[in-house]
Enzyme design. Sequence first.
Site, mmCIF file in Angstrom:
data_model
loop_
_atom_site.group_PDB
_atom_site.id
_atom_site.type_symbol
_atom_site.label_atom_id
_atom_site.label_comp_id
_atom_site.label_asym_id
_atom_site.label_seq_id
_atom_site.Cartn_x
_atom_site.Cartn_y
_atom_site.Cartn_z
ATOM 1 N N CYS A 156 1.240 -1.079 0.120
ATOM 2 C CA CYS A 156 0.214 0.275 -0.354
ATOM 3 C C CYS A 156 1.140 1.316 -0.109
ATOM 4 O O CYS A 156 2.039 1.178 0.452
ATOM 5 C CB CYS A 156 -1.070 0.142 1.789
ATOM 6 S SG CYS A 156 -1.986 1.425 1.521
ATOM 7 N N HIS A 177 -10.160 1.852 0.881
ATOM 8 C CA HIS A 177 -9.446 2.718 1.715
ATOM 9 C C HIS A 177 -10.298 3.816 1.557
ATOM 10 O O HIS A 177 -10.802 4.316 2.959
ATOM 11 C CB HIS A 177 -8.480 3.355 0.607
ATOM 12 C CG HIS A 177 -7.467 2.724 0.240
ATOM 13 N ND1 HIS A 177 -6.454 3.322 1.863
ATOM 14 C CD2 HIS A 177 -6.670 2.483 -0.048
ATOM 15 C CE1 HIS A 177 -5.570 2.842 2.149
ATOM 16 N NE2 HIS A 177 -5.463 2.164 0.420
ATOM 17 N N HIS A 222 -8.909 -3.427 -2.990
ATOM 18 C CA HIS A 222 -8.323 -2.355 -1.666
ATOM 19 C C HIS A 222 -8.833 -1.008 -1.677
ATOM 20 O O HIS A 222 -8.373 -0.307 -0.594
ATOM 21 C CB HIS A 222 -6.814 -2.558 -2.229
ATOM 22 C CG HIS A 222 -5.394 -2.433 -2.132
ATOM 23 N ND1 HIS A 222 -4.897 -3.418 -1.516
ATOM 24 C CD2 HIS A 222 -5.679 -0.765 -1.273
ATOM 25 C CE1 HIS A 222 -3.432 -1.671 -0.497
ATOM 26 N NE2 HIS A 222 -4.255 -1.255 -0.621
ATOM 27 N N GLU A 223 -8.948 -0.446 -3.223
ATOM 28 C CA GLU A 223 -8.848 0.808 -3.406
ATOM 29 C C GLU A 223 -10.417 0.791 -2.545
ATOM 30 O O GLU A 223 -10.529 2.267 -2.170
ATOM 31 C CB GLU A 223 -9.012 1.263 -4.812
ATOM 32 C CG GLU A 223 -7.721 1.298 -5.280
ATOM 33 C CD GLU A 223 -6.441 1.370 -4.050
ATOM 34 O OE1 GLU A 223 -7.181 3.047 -3.533
ATOM 35 O OE2 GLU A 223 -5.044 1.057 -4.664
#
Length: 215
Positions: free
Chosen positions: A126, A172, A168-169
């Site tokens: 990351c 966030h 993953h994004e």
Amino acid sequence: MSTPPDRMPLAERVEQLLAADGPLPIVEAGDPVLRQPAEPFDGQLQPALLARFVEALRLTMHAAPGVGLAAPQVGVPLRIAVIEDPAPVPEEVRLARGRVPQPFRVLVNPSYEPVGAARAGFFEGCLSMPGWQAVVARPTRVRLTGSDEHGRAVDEVFTGWPARIVQHETDHLDGVLYVDRAELRSLSANRTVAERWAQPTPQAAARELGFDLPD
């Protein structure tokens, strides 16, 4: 007395970020902005400012370099992320990880849900946690919904590595970092990953470090 950045209107905060040339500074783990659910995008940035912000995210992602970047990673708590992956990997890695090129995409207010029960574990890193990687087990196929930067609806199924990137994004934007989902026994410095665990799959790392992978 100036207004603290975290209390500025979002448009003003973005304008301030864009005032400097070059890539935007990337916020690192420990900053509260990475642990708070981002605000849904609902026109807080006018189209011209949104376009400039998206281009700055793209420039920052390329410079890092990375394959995705979410707005909170530059200190802007909006549900906006960008992804792009040229996938310059050997054929055996492509096959093992399902890593195929992804064009530049803007994800606005994205959310995802698994499609099927299949899961796979691979090392992830990351940009907000530089220097480290860990194995994360994720669904291998997800349905992503949301819109693009022009307000056009997105409803698409992603598989393999692209599915990992969008998860993953999107995480966030929910205040979730990859380490929250990781096998912590796999946590490794980038140099160690390059020297010891560069195989297409993390089978050797799981065996030697003592953690489980999905069947």
